[in-house]
Design a protein around this motif. Sequence first.
Motif, PDB file in Angstrom:
ATOM      1  N   VAL A  39      14.128  23.054  -8.262  1.00  0.00           N
ATOM      2  CA  VAL A  39      13.438  22.273  -7.229  1.00  0.00           C
ATOM      3  C   VAL A  39      13.341  20.813  -7.678  1.00  0.00           C
ATOM      4  CG1 VAL A  39      11.153  22.853  -8.168  1.00  0.00           C
ATOM      5  CG2 VAL A  39      11.349  22.133  -5.798  1.00  0.00           C
ATOM      6  N   GLU A  40      13.434  19.922  -6.704  1.00  0.00           N
ATOM      7  CA  GLU A  40      13.204  18.487  -6.907  1.00  0.00           C
ATOM      8  C   GLU A  40      12.456  17.978  -5.679  1.00  0.00           C
ATOM      9  OE1 GLU A  40      15.559  14.262  -7.728  1.00  0.00           O
ATOM     10  OE2 GLU A  40      16.681  16.139  -7.726  1.00  0.00           O
ATOM     11  N   ILE A  41      11.469  17.124  -5.925  1.00  0.00           N
ATOM     12  CA  ILE A  41      10.705  16.535  -4.815  1.00  0.00           C
ATOM     13  C   ILE A  41      10.566  15.043  -5.063  1.00  0.00           C
ATOM     14  CG2 ILE A  41       8.539  16.513  -3.521  1.00  0.00           C
ATOM     15  CD1 ILE A  41       8.020  19.369  -4.522  1.00  0.00           C
ATOM     16  N   ALA A  42      10.805  14.247  -4.003  1.00  0.00           N
ATOM     17  CA  ALA A  42      10.506  12.813  -3.988  1.00  0.00           C
ATOM     18  C   ALA A  42       9.455  12.620  -2.910  1.00  0.00           C
ATOM     19  CB  ALA A  42      11.749  12.002  -3.680  1.00  0.00           C
ATOM     20  N   SER A  43       8.487  11.732  -3.167  1.00  0.00           N
ATOM     21  CA  SER A  43       7.370  11.558  -2.242  1.00  0.00           C
ATOM     22  C   SER A  43       7.156  10.100  -1.854  1.00  0.00           C
ATOM     23  CB  SER A  43       6.067  12.056  -2.887  1.00  0.00           C
ATOM     24  OG  SER A  43       6.139  13.422  -3.185  1.00  0.00           O
ATOM     25  N   VAL A  44       6.582   9.910  -0.685  1.00  0.00           N
ATOM     26  CA  VAL A  44       6.145   8.595  -0.227  1.00  0.00           C
ATOM     27  C   VAL A  44       4.677   8.728   0.154  1.00  0.00           C
ATOM     28  CG1 VAL A  44       6.469   6.738   1.432  1.00  0.00           C
ATOM     29  CG2 VAL A  44       8.452   8.058   0.638  1.00  0.00           C
ATOM     30  N   ALA A  45       3.844   7.872  -0.439  1.00  0.00           N
ATOM     31  CA  ALA A  45       2.413   7.899  -0.153  1.00  0.00           C
ATOM     32  C   ALA A  45       1.970   6.538   0.384  1.00  0.00           C
ATOM     33  CB  ALA A  45       1.615   8.239  -1.408  1.00  0.00           C
ATOM     34  N   HIS A  46       1.004   6.580   1.265  1.00  0.00           N
ATOM     35  CA  HIS A  46       0.431   5.352   1.817  1.00  0.00           C
ATOM     36  C   HIS A  46      -1.056   5.320   1.456  1.00  0.00           C
ATOM     37  CE1 HIS A  46      -0.068   1.878   4.349  1.00  0.00           C
ATOM     38  NE2 HIS A  46      -1.137   2.458   4.850  1.00  0.00           N
ATOM     39  N   ILE A  47      -1.471   4.279   0.729  1.00  0.00           N
ATOM     40  CA  ILE A  47      -2.865   4.150   0.293  1.00  0.00           C
ATOM     41  C   ILE A  47      -3.655   3.416   1.365  1.00  0.00           C
ATOM     42  CG2 ILE A  47      -4.380   3.243  -1.495  1.00  0.00           C
ATOM     43  CD1 ILE A  47      -1.890   3.252  -3.360  1.00  0.00           C
ATOM     44  N   LEU A  68       0.979   9.470  -8.810  1.00  0.00           N
ATOM     45  CA  LEU A  68       0.214   8.846  -7.727  1.00  0.00           C
ATOM     46  C   LEU A  68      -1.130   8.323  -8.226  1.00  0.00           C
ATOM     47  CD1 LEU A  68       0.941  11.376  -4.848  1.00  0.00           C
ATOM     48  CD2 LEU A  68       1.769   9.013  -5.018  1.00  0.00           C
ATOM     49  N   GLU A  69      -1.795   9.082  -9.073  1.00  0.00           N
ATOM     50  CA  GLU A  69      -3.090   8.653  -9.609  1.00  0.00           C
ATOM     51  C   GLU A  69      -2.949   7.353 -10.402  1.00  0.00           C
ATOM     52  OE1 GLU A  69      -4.387  12.176 -11.651  1.00  0.00           O
ATOM     53  OE2 GLU A  69      -5.107  13.100  -9.792  1.00  0.00           O
ATOM     54  N   VAL A  70      -1.888   7.240 -11.198  1.00  0.00           N
ATOM     55  CA  VAL A  70      -1.648   6.004 -11.956  1.00  0.00           C
ATOM     56  C   VAL A  70      -1.442   4.835 -10.999  1.00  0.00           C
ATOM     57  CG1 VAL A  70      -0.020   4.839 -13.512  1.00  0.00           C
ATOM     58  CG2 VAL A  70      -0.786   7.172 -14.021  1.00  0.00           C
ATOM     59  N   ALA A  71      -0.855   5.093  -9.841  1.00  0.00           N
ATOM     60  CA  ALA A  71      -0.598   4.050  -8.838  1.00  0.00           C
ATOM     61  C   ALA A  71      -1.802   3.785  -7.936  1.00  0.00           C
ATOM     62  CB  ALA A  71       0.599   4.445  -7.978  1.00  0.00           C
ATOM     63  N   GLY A  72      -2.879   4.569  -8.103  1.00  0.00           N
ATOM     64  CA  GLY A  72      -4.071   4.378  -7.278  1.00  0.00           C
ATOM     65  C   GLY A  72      -4.078   5.200  -6.008  1.00  0.00           C
ATOM     66  N   ALA A  73      -3.280   6.268  -5.965  1.00  0.00           N
ATOM     67  CA  ALA A  73      -3.181   7.118  -4.779  1.00  0.00           C
ATOM     68  C   ALA A  73      -3.549   8.556  -5.146  1.00  0.00           C
ATOM     69  CB  ALA A  73      -1.769   7.065  -4.204  1.00  0.00           C
ATOM     70  N   THR A  74      -3.601   9.411  -4.135  1.00  0.00           N
ATOM     71  CA  THR A  74      -3.864  10.831  -4.335  1.00  0.00           C
ATOM     72  C   THR A  74      -2.844  11.636  -3.540  1.00  0.00           C
ATOM     73  OG1 THR A  74      -5.312  11.133  -2.423  1.00  0.00           O
ATOM     74  CG2 THR A  74      -6.351  10.339  -4.467  1.00  0.00           C
ATOM     75  N   MET A  75      -2.864  12.929  -3.734  1.00  0.00           N
ATOM     76  CA  MET A  75      -1.973  13.797  -2.963  1.00  0.00           C
ATOM     77  C   MET A  75      -2.302  13.723  -1.471  1.00  0.00           C
ATOM     78  SD  MET A  75       0.221  15.089  -5.051  1.00  0.00           S
ATOM     79  CE  MET A  75       0.904  16.720  -4.762  1.00  0.00           C
ATOM     80  N   ALA A  76      -3.553  13.430  -1.144  1.00  0.00           N
ATOM     81  CA  ALA A  76      -3.948  13.305   0.271  1.00  0.00           C
ATOM     82  C   ALA A  76      -3.313  12.083   0.927  1.00  0.00           C
ATOM     83  CB  ALA A  76      -5.466  13.241   0.385  1.00  0.00           C
ATOM     84  N   ASP A  77      -2.809  11.142   0.125  1.00  0.00           N
ATOM     85  CA  ASP A  77      -2.156   9.947   0.658  1.00  0.00           C
ATOM     86  C   ASP A  77      -0.664  10.164   0.936  1.00  0.00           C
ATOM     87  OD1 ASP A  77      -4.479   8.285   0.486  1.00  0.00           O
ATOM     88  OD2 ASP A  77      -4.136   8.084  -1.677  1.00  0.00           O
ATOM     89  N   VAL A  78      -0.126  11.302   0.526  1.00  0.00           N
ATOM     90  CA  VAL A  78       1.304  11.556   0.710  1.00  0.00           C
ATOM     91  C   VAL A  78       1.605  11.709   2.202  1.00  0.00           C
ATOM     92  CG1 VAL A  78       3.224  13.137   0.246  1.00  0.00           C
ATOM     93  CG2 VAL A  78       1.580  12.587  -1.567  1.00  0.00           C
ATOM     94  N   ALA A  79       2.542  10.897   2.678  1.00  0.00           N
ATOM     95  CA  ALA A  79       2.941  10.921   4.083  1.00  0.00           C
ATOM     96  C   ALA A  79       4.258  11.675   4.292  1.00  0.00           C
ATOM     97  CB  ALA A  79       3.075   9.498   4.614  1.00  0.00           C
ATOM     98  N   ASN A 132       0.810  -1.219   0.000  1.00  0.00           N
ATOM     99  CA  ASN A 132       0.000   0.000   0.000  1.00  0.00           C
ATOM    100  C   ASN A 132       0.845   1.272   0.000  1.00  0.00           C
ATOM    101  OD1 ASN A 132      -2.370  -1.422   0.000  1.00  0.00           O
ATOM    102  ND2 ASN A 132      -2.594  -1.404   2.222  1.00  0.00           N
ATOM    103  N   THR A 133       2.127   1.143  -0.282  1.00  0.00           N
ATOM    104  CA  THR A 133       3.011   2.299  -0.271  1.00  0.00           C
ATOM    105  C   THR A 133       3.513   2.593  -1.679  1.00  0.00           C
ATOM    106  OG1 THR A 133       3.689   1.740   1.976  1.00  0.00           O
ATOM    107  CG2 THR A 133       5.077   3.287   0.783  1.00  0.00           C
ATOM    108  N   VAL A 134       3.510   3.887  -2.021  1.00  0.00           N
ATOM    109  CA  VAL A 134       4.011   4.333  -3.320  1.00  0.00           C
ATOM    110  C   VAL A 134       5.204   5.250  -3.072  1.00  0.00           C
ATOM    111  CG1 VAL A 134       3.488   5.521  -5.482  1.00  0.00           C
ATOM    112  CG2 VAL A 134       1.680   4.241  -4.292  1.00  0.00           C
TER     113      VAL A 134
END
Length: 127
Positions: free
Chosen positions: A118-126, A63-74, A26-28
């Motif tokens: 700028v560069e950003i890397a993110s971790v999201a939990h669905i 994130l959308e392609v992976a089934g997540a949203t910005m609200a899932d970003v931890a 469940n993690t992207v």
Amino acid sequence: MPFEPINPPQFPTPIAPYSAAVKAGNTVYVSGVLALGEGGVVLNPGNVRLQTKHVLDTIKTTLEVAGATMADVAMNHIFLKYLGDYAAFNEVYAEYFPDARPARYCLIVEMVKPECLVEIASVAHIG
């Protein structure tokens, strides 16, 4: 645990051997995103606001392609080229995370492409 590479077809070919993101359970994990177009051309050179918007829109799509949203970003890992861009960056960033804001850190670094600000890397939990 096996993982699934996520590479949105509408994105330009990466400039190095990596996936745009990886989904493990469940993690992207979204790779570091720069404001790049086709062939590694830097978009909006000199404009941290437009580069930040491009980077966050790219993360959102990934994130959308992976089934997540910005609200899932931890967690966000943020890299800026100039400390002087910090306030402008934060103004754009706040638009993408208006409510539950993810944990983050921000470093001032030299970029892989000098025109990138700028560069950003993110971790999201669905879920």
